[in-house]
Design a protein around this motif. Structure first.
Motif, mmCIF file in Angstrom:
data_model
loop_
_atom_site.group_PDB
_atom_site.id
_atom_site.type_symbol
_atom_site.label_atom_id
_atom_site.label_comp_id
_atom_site.label_asym_id
_atom_site.label_seq_id
_atom_site.Cartn_x
_atom_site.Cartn_y
_atom_site.Cartn_z
ATOM 1 N N LEU A 129 48.070 46.479 24.151
ATOM 2 C CA LEU A 129 46.909 46.726 24.999
ATOM 3 C C LEU A 129 46.634 45.473 25.819
ATOM 4 C CD1 LEU A 129 44.442 48.308 22.387
ATOM 5 C CD2 LEU A 129 46.399 49.369 23.529
ATOM 6 N N ASN A 130 46.324 45.648 27.093
ATOM 7 C CA ASN A 130 46.059 44.510 27.960
ATOM 8 C C ASN A 130 44.695 44.653 28.619
ATOM 9 O OD1 ASN A 130 46.784 42.063 29.478
ATOM 10 N ND2 ASN A 130 46.778 43.421 31.254
ATOM 11 N N VAL A 131 43.936 43.563 28.613
ATOM 12 C CA VAL A 131 42.687 43.484 29.374
ATOM 13 C C VAL A 131 43.021 42.867 30.720
ATOM 14 C CG1 VAL A 131 40.411 42.422 29.528
ATOM 15 C CG2 VAL A 131 41.232 43.307 27.327
ATOM 16 N N HIS A 132 42.915 43.667 31.766
ATOM 17 C CA HIS A 132 43.183 43.196 33.126
ATOM 18 C C HIS A 132 41.848 43.076 33.866
ATOM 19 C CE1 HIS A 132 45.137 42.600 36.953
ATOM 20 N NE2 HIS A 132 44.434 43.586 37.468
ATOM 21 N N PRO A 133 41.544 41.923 34.483
ATOM 22 C CA PRO A 133 40.222 41.723 35.077
ATOM 23 C C PRO A 133 40.079 42.321 36.472
ATOM 24 C CG PRO A 133 41.496 39.731 35.343
ATOM 25 C CD PRO A 133 42.364 40.691 34.559
ATOM 26 N N GLY A 134 40.583 43.533 36.643
ATOM 27 C CA GLY A 134 40.465 44.230 37.909
ATOM 28 C C GLY A 134 40.638 45.718 37.704
ATOM 29 N N PRO A 135 40.146 46.554 38.631
ATOM 30 C CA PRO A 135 40.364 47.996 38.527
ATOM 31 C C PRO A 135 41.796 48.340 38.926
ATOM 32 C CG PRO A 135 39.172 47.493 40.552
ATOM 33 C CD PRO A 135 39.346 46.189 39.817
ATOM 34 N N LEU A 136 42.369 49.312 38.230
ATOM 35 C CA LEU A 136 43.745 49.732 38.494
ATOM 36 C C LEU A 136 43.764 51.147 39.054
ATOM 37 C CD1 LEU A 136 45.426 48.356 35.228
ATOM 38 C CD2 LEU A 136 45.430 47.319 37.515
ATOM 39 N N PRO A 137 44.653 51.394 40.016
ATOM 40 C CA PRO A 137 45.774 50.557 40.448
ATOM 41 C C PRO A 137 45.480 49.643 41.644
ATOM 42 C CG PRO A 137 45.993 52.716 41.432
ATOM 43 C CD PRO A 137 44.745 52.765 40.582
ATOM 44 N N GLY A 138 44.252 49.583 42.097
ATOM 45 C CA GLY A 138 43.964 48.888 43.344
ATOM 46 C C GLY A 138 44.059 47.382 43.297
ATOM 47 N N TYR A 139 43.896 46.790 42.098
ATOM 48 C CA TYR A 139 43.900 45.332 41.982
ATOM 49 C C TYR A 139 44.838 44.882 40.877
ATOM 50 C CZ TYR A 139 40.046 44.936 45.281
ATOM 51 O OH TYR A 139 39.272 44.979 46.424
ATOM 52 N N ARG A 140 46.094 45.270 41.000
ATOM 53 C CA ARG A 140 47.103 44.768 40.079
ATOM 54 C C ARG A 140 47.417 43.311 40.406
ATOM 55 N NH1 ARG A 140 50.655 50.108 41.162
ATOM 56 N NH2 ARG A 140 49.838 51.435 39.494
ATOM 57 N N GLY A 141 47.980 42.600 39.418
ATOM 58 C CA GLY A 141 48.466 41.260 39.688
ATOM 59 C C GLY A 141 47.486 40.167 39.347
ATOM 60 N N LEU A 142 47.485 39.112 40.152
ATOM 61 C CA LEU A 142 46.807 37.863 39.836
ATOM 62 C C LEU A 142 45.483 37.723 40.585
ATOM 63 C CD1 LEU A 142 49.949 35.535 40.077
ATOM 64 C CD2 LEU A 142 48.994 36.595 38.021
ATOM 65 N N PHE A 143 44.574 36.960 39.983
ATOM 66 C CA PHE A 143 43.302 36.581 40.615
ATOM 67 C C PHE A 143 42.486 37.810 41.027
ATOM 68 C CE2 PHE A 143 45.089 32.498 40.444
ATOM 69 C CZ PHE A 143 44.180 31.540 40.871
ATOM 70 N N ALA A 144 42.503 38.845 40.183
ATOM 71 C CA ALA A 144 41.813 40.087 40.540
ATOM 72 C C ALA A 144 40.314 39.901 40.796
ATOM 73 C CB ALA A 144 42.043 41.144 39.462
ATOM 74 N N PRO A 145 39.568 39.110 39.991
ATOM 75 C CA PRO A 145 38.142 38.926 40.316
ATOM 76 C C PRO A 145 37.934 38.269 41.680
ATOM 77 C CG PRO A 145 38.573 38.295 38.043
ATOM 78 C CD PRO A 145 39.904 38.493 38.685
ATOM 79 N N PHE A 146 38.733 37.250 41.984
ATOM 80 C CA PHE A 146 38.653 36.577 43.287
ATOM 81 C C PHE A 146 38.830 37.580 44.422
ATOM 82 C CE2 PHE A 146 41.020 34.922 46.885
ATOM 83 C CZ PHE A 146 40.374 33.744 47.224
ATOM 84 N N TRP A 147 39.875 38.408 44.341
ATOM 85 C CA TRP A 147 40.171 39.335 45.422
ATOM 86 C C TRP A 147 39.127 40.434 45.525
ATOM 87 C CZ3 TRP A 147 43.074 37.522 48.941
ATOM 88 C CH2 TRP A 147 44.164 36.689 48.647
#
Length: 271
Positions: A129-147
């Motif tokens: 399980l992964n906690v990704h700090p952005g909504p998917l699929p629109g903010y995959r990858g790095l620095f999701a909160p910044f973007w």
């Protein structure tokens, strides 16, 4: 049940670890914490990555954590970053072997900077399980909160998803959304996202302990992958939408991550 928790040895890794352990409650599964030690060359270029490196690692880890080690001596190992097991990579004969030698039934990844190879994914029976700090699929990858902030989103989100061989492409289990808060900093929003995502992960682990396997929703087609911001995007952020940090926000985050006792109510807001 044995759960390996993979984090990063920095401010938000410590915050996520505390939120996860607190939300798990008792009885808890057997836990082992592993931390990535990888740093990217791009993190030492522009002034924004340099500032974030100082705020996330240099000050809390290399300075405060090192100087106040005695205060944490009585904490359980899962809340002491110096006790986390380092992983420099996930190569078959290196970090992957170290992680799988512990024989985890499930892996929880939060603020982890290594990509899980197919062999590791296949070897974990309960899934990763992964906690990704952005909504998917629109903010995959790095620095999701910044973007999310720079793109003008009125709400920011963190996503709990299953790890598959892609990057942030696995089935979505849950989402934690927060309203963008005027007057608050980027670091404050990051703290809210990681804390809320860690609580979602803890709930998923508790369901697994009751025999309920994680089942998520397939991501819709499309989406976008974001990278470390270049100078133009970093300059635009520093000129515009919100401060990277404020003194009040930073002191709150440091207290929550570093004080031996959790501040009262630190987890309640996210649960």
């Amino acid at each position: 049940m044995r759960v390996a928790v993979c984090v990063k040895r920095d401010l938000f890794g410590m915050l996520a670890a505390r939120a996860f352990v607190t939300a798990l409650g008792a009885p808890a599964p057997e836990l082992a914490f592993f931390c990535s030690t990888r740093t990217r060359p791009a993190e030492t270029g522009h002034r924004l990555p340099l500032l974030l490196k100082a705020l996330e690692r240099d000050i809390p880890i290399d300075t405060l954590l090192a100087a106040t080690a005695d205060e944490r001596a009585g904490l359980p190992p899962e809340l002491r970053p110096d006790a986390w097991r380092p992983l420099a990579d996930l190569a078959p004969g290196g970090g992957a072997a170290d992680l799988l030698a512990w024989r985890p039934d499930m892996v929880v990844s939060m603020r982890f900077s290594l990509i899980f190879p197919r062999a590791v994914i296949a070897a974990v029976p309960g899934g990763i399980l992964n906690v990704h700090p952005g909504p998917l699929p629109g903010y995959r990858g790095l620095f999701a909160p910044f973007w999310q902030v720079l793109e003008g989103e009125a709400e920011l989100a963190a996503t709990l998803h299953l790890v598959d061989p892609g990057i942030d492409t696995g089935a979505v289990l849950a989402e934690h959304r927060i309203a963008r808060r005027p007057g608050r900093s980027l670091l404050w929003h990051m703290g809210e996202l990681y804390r809320g995502g860690a609580v979602l992960a803890a709930r998923a682990v508790r369901r697994a302990m009751r025999g309920q396997a994680p089942i998520g929703a397939t991501q819709p087609p499309g989406g976008r992958y974001w990278c470390i911001p270049g100078e133009a995007a970093a300059d635009a952020f520093l000129r515009g939408p919100m401060p990277v940090v404020t003194t009040a926000d930073y002191l709150d985050l440091l207290g929550e991550a570093l004080l031996p006792a959790l501040p009262e109510g630190a987890i309640a807001a996210a649960s």
